[in-house]
Design a protein around this motif. Structure first.
Motif, PDB file in Angstrom:
ATOM      1  N   PHE A 186       0.824  -1.216   0.000  1.00 10.92           N
ATOM      2  CA  PHE A 186       0.000   0.000   0.000  1.00 10.92           C
ATOM      3  C   PHE A 186       0.854   1.261   0.000  1.00 10.92           C
ATOM      4  O   PHE A 186       0.469   2.266  -0.592  1.00 10.92           O
ATOM      5  CB  PHE A 186      -0.972   0.001   1.182  1.00 10.92           C
ATOM      6  CG  PHE A 186      -2.115  -0.945   1.001  1.00 10.92           C
ATOM      7  CD1 PHE A 186      -2.875  -0.927  -0.152  1.00 10.92           C
ATOM      8  CD2 PHE A 186      -2.439  -1.858   1.985  1.00 10.92           C
ATOM      9  CE1 PHE A 186      -3.940  -1.802  -0.328  1.00 10.92           C
ATOM     10  CE2 PHE A 186      -3.498  -2.732   1.822  1.00 10.92           C
ATOM     11  CZ  PHE A 186      -4.247  -2.702   0.660  1.00 10.92           C
ATOM     12  N   ILE A 187       2.003   1.217   0.644  1.00  3.63           N
ATOM     13  CA  ILE A 187       2.920   2.366   0.583  1.00  3.63           C
ATOM     14  C   ILE A 187       3.438   2.528  -0.839  1.00  3.63           C
ATOM     15  O   ILE A 187       3.519   3.638  -1.370  1.00  3.63           O
ATOM     16  CB  ILE A 187       4.087   2.188   1.578  1.00  3.63           C
ATOM     17  CG1 ILE A 187       3.596   2.343   3.010  1.00  3.63           C
ATOM     18  CG2 ILE A 187       5.223   3.162   1.294  1.00  3.63           C
ATOM     19  CD1 ILE A 187       3.111   3.730   3.372  1.00  3.63           C
ATOM     20  N   GLU A 188       3.795   1.421  -1.471  1.00  3.39           N
ATOM     21  CA  GLU A 188       4.279   1.470  -2.862  1.00  3.39           C
ATOM     22  C   GLU A 188       3.205   2.001  -3.803  1.00  3.39           C
ATOM     23  O   GLU A 188       3.507   2.721  -4.749  1.00  3.39           O
ATOM     24  CB  GLU A 188       4.720   0.071  -3.298  1.00  3.39           C
ATOM     25  CG  GLU A 188       5.387   0.003  -4.644  1.00  3.39           C
ATOM     26  CD  GLU A 188       6.773   0.590  -4.663  1.00  3.39           C
ATOM     27  OE1 GLU A 188       7.219   0.995  -5.742  1.00  3.39           O
ATOM     28  OE2 GLU A 188       7.417   0.640  -3.598  1.00  3.39           O
ATOM     29  N   LEU A 189       1.957   1.654  -3.553  1.00  2.00           N
ATOM     30  CA  LEU A 189       0.844   2.148  -4.366  1.00  2.00           C
ATOM     31  C   LEU A 189       0.398   3.557  -3.954  1.00  2.00           C
ATOM     32  O   LEU A 189      -0.555   4.085  -4.523  1.00  2.00           O
ATOM     33  CB  LEU A 189      -0.352   1.188  -4.265  1.00  2.00           C
ATOM     34  CG  LEU A 189      -0.140  -0.208  -4.819  1.00  2.00           C
ATOM     35  CD1 LEU A 189      -1.338  -1.088  -4.506  1.00  2.00           C
ATOM     36  CD2 LEU A 189       0.133  -0.175  -6.303  1.00  2.00           C
ATOM     37  N   LYS A 190       1.089   4.107  -2.942  1.00  2.00           N
ATOM     38  CA  LYS A 190       0.786   5.451  -2.426  1.00  2.00           C
ATOM     39  C   LYS A 190      -0.640   5.557  -1.891  1.00  2.00           C
ATOM     40  O   LYS A 190      -1.297   6.576  -2.050  1.00  2.00           O
ATOM     41  CB  LYS A 190       1.067   6.516  -3.473  1.00  2.00           C
ATOM     42  CG  LYS A 190       2.528   6.565  -3.853  1.00  2.00           C
ATOM     43  CD  LYS A 190       2.829   7.656  -4.821  1.00  2.00           C
ATOM     44  CE  LYS A 190       4.258   7.759  -5.246  1.00  2.00           C
ATOM     45  NZ  LYS A 190       5.179   6.750  -5.002  1.00  2.00           N
ATOM     46  N   ASN A 191      -1.107   4.491  -1.285  1.00  2.00           N
ATOM     47  CA  ASN A 191      -2.424   4.464  -0.667  1.00  2.00           C
ATOM     48  C   ASN A 191      -2.222   4.478   0.850  1.00  2.00           C
ATOM     49  O   ASN A 191      -2.282   3.446   1.522  1.00  2.00           O
ATOM     50  CB  ASN A 191      -3.197   3.224  -1.111  1.00  2.00           C
ATOM     51  CG  ASN A 191      -4.657   3.319  -0.766  1.00  2.00           C
ATOM     52  OD1 ASN A 191      -5.042   4.047   0.133  1.00  2.00           O
ATOM     53  ND2 ASN A 191      -5.464   2.558  -1.486  1.00  2.00           N
ATOM     54  N   ILE A 192      -1.980   5.666   1.368  1.00  2.00           N
ATOM     55  CA  ILE A 192      -1.643   5.818   2.780  1.00  2.00           C
ATOM     56  C   ILE A 192      -2.818   5.436   3.685  1.00  2.00           C
ATOM     57  O   ILE A 192      -2.622   4.907   4.773  1.00  2.00           O
ATOM     58  CB  ILE A 192      -1.199   7.277   3.063  1.00  2.00           C
ATOM     59  CG1 ILE A 192      -0.044   7.668   2.153  1.00  2.00           C
ATOM     60  CG2 ILE A 192      -0.834   7.474   4.515  1.00  2.00           C
ATOM     61  CD1 ILE A 192       1.187   6.808   2.288  1.00  2.00           C
ATOM     62  N   LYS A 193      -4.031   5.656   3.220  1.00  2.00           N
ATOM     63  CA  LYS A 193      -5.213   5.348   4.034  1.00  2.00           C
ATOM     64  C   LYS A 193      -5.259   3.860   4.386  1.00  2.00           C
ATOM     65  O   LYS A 193      -5.494   3.490   5.530  1.00  2.00           O
ATOM     66  CB  LYS A 193      -6.478   5.759   3.277  1.00  2.00           C
ATOM     67  CG  LYS A 193      -7.748   5.587   4.088  1.00  2.00           C
ATOM     68  CD  LYS A 193      -8.927   6.277   3.442  1.00  2.00           C
ATOM     69  CE  LYS A 193      -9.553   5.399   2.394  1.00  2.00           C
ATOM     70  NZ  LYS A 193     -10.825   5.937   1.870  1.00  2.00           N
TER      71      LYS A 193
END
Length: 159
Positions: free
Chosen positions: A136-143
């Motif tokens: 999720f960090i790699e996909l920039k989905n911080i939520k």
């Protein structure tokens, strides 16, 4: 056509290898009494005897409540099955989102095998949580990434 099913093939291959080795280790009596035996006793006590205080004894984990329900139906073989399934699913997530090379690195990584074949510990869940967090960090989905970390107000301040 083959690439379309490569994620599923990698998952199944890793799962079959991990589960067959862990179950064969158990069936050939090469499991450690202090690890698999301890968890078997704890899970039996929680599921069959209602000794919920055993969640906090020795190798404590709140996930033992979930595993005790599985243990009451499928015994220790079901627990080893689920452990292998979770570790292989982590590999599936790596293959799906990061590619073949990171999956091969994960599948050949010694701590992955050590965690899968060293009887049973709830530590294998940390692999799944960390993989999901980093994806999720790699996909920039911080939520969604924050679901897998514990953050309290004021954690970023110096003491």
């Amino acid at each position: 056509m083959i690439y379309k099913y490569s994620n599923a093939f990698c998952f199944l291959a890793l799962f079959i290898i991990l589960f067959s080795q862990s179950i064969l280790k158990y069936l050939s009596l090469h499991s450690a009494v202090m690890d698999l035996g301890t968890f078997s006793s704890i899970l039996f006590g929680i599921s069959e005897l209602g000794q919920f205080w055993k969640i906090f004894s020795g190798h404590s984990s709140p996930f033992l409540l979930i595993y005790s329900g599985i243990y009451s139906v499928f015994s220790i073989e079901g627990i080893l099955f689920l452990q292998s399934l979770i570790i292989a699913f982590s590999g599936y997530m790596i293959k799906k989102y990061l590619g073949l090379l990171p999956f091969v690195a994960y599948a050949l990584f010694f701590p992955t095998w050590f965690n899968a074949l060293f009887d049973f510990h709830p530590d294998h869940l940390s692999i799944l949580f960390l993989v999901c967090f980093f994806i999720f960090i790699e996909l920039k989905n911080i939520k969604y990434a924050t679901i897998f970390i514990k953050h309290k107000k004021g954690d970023d301040k110096d003491p």
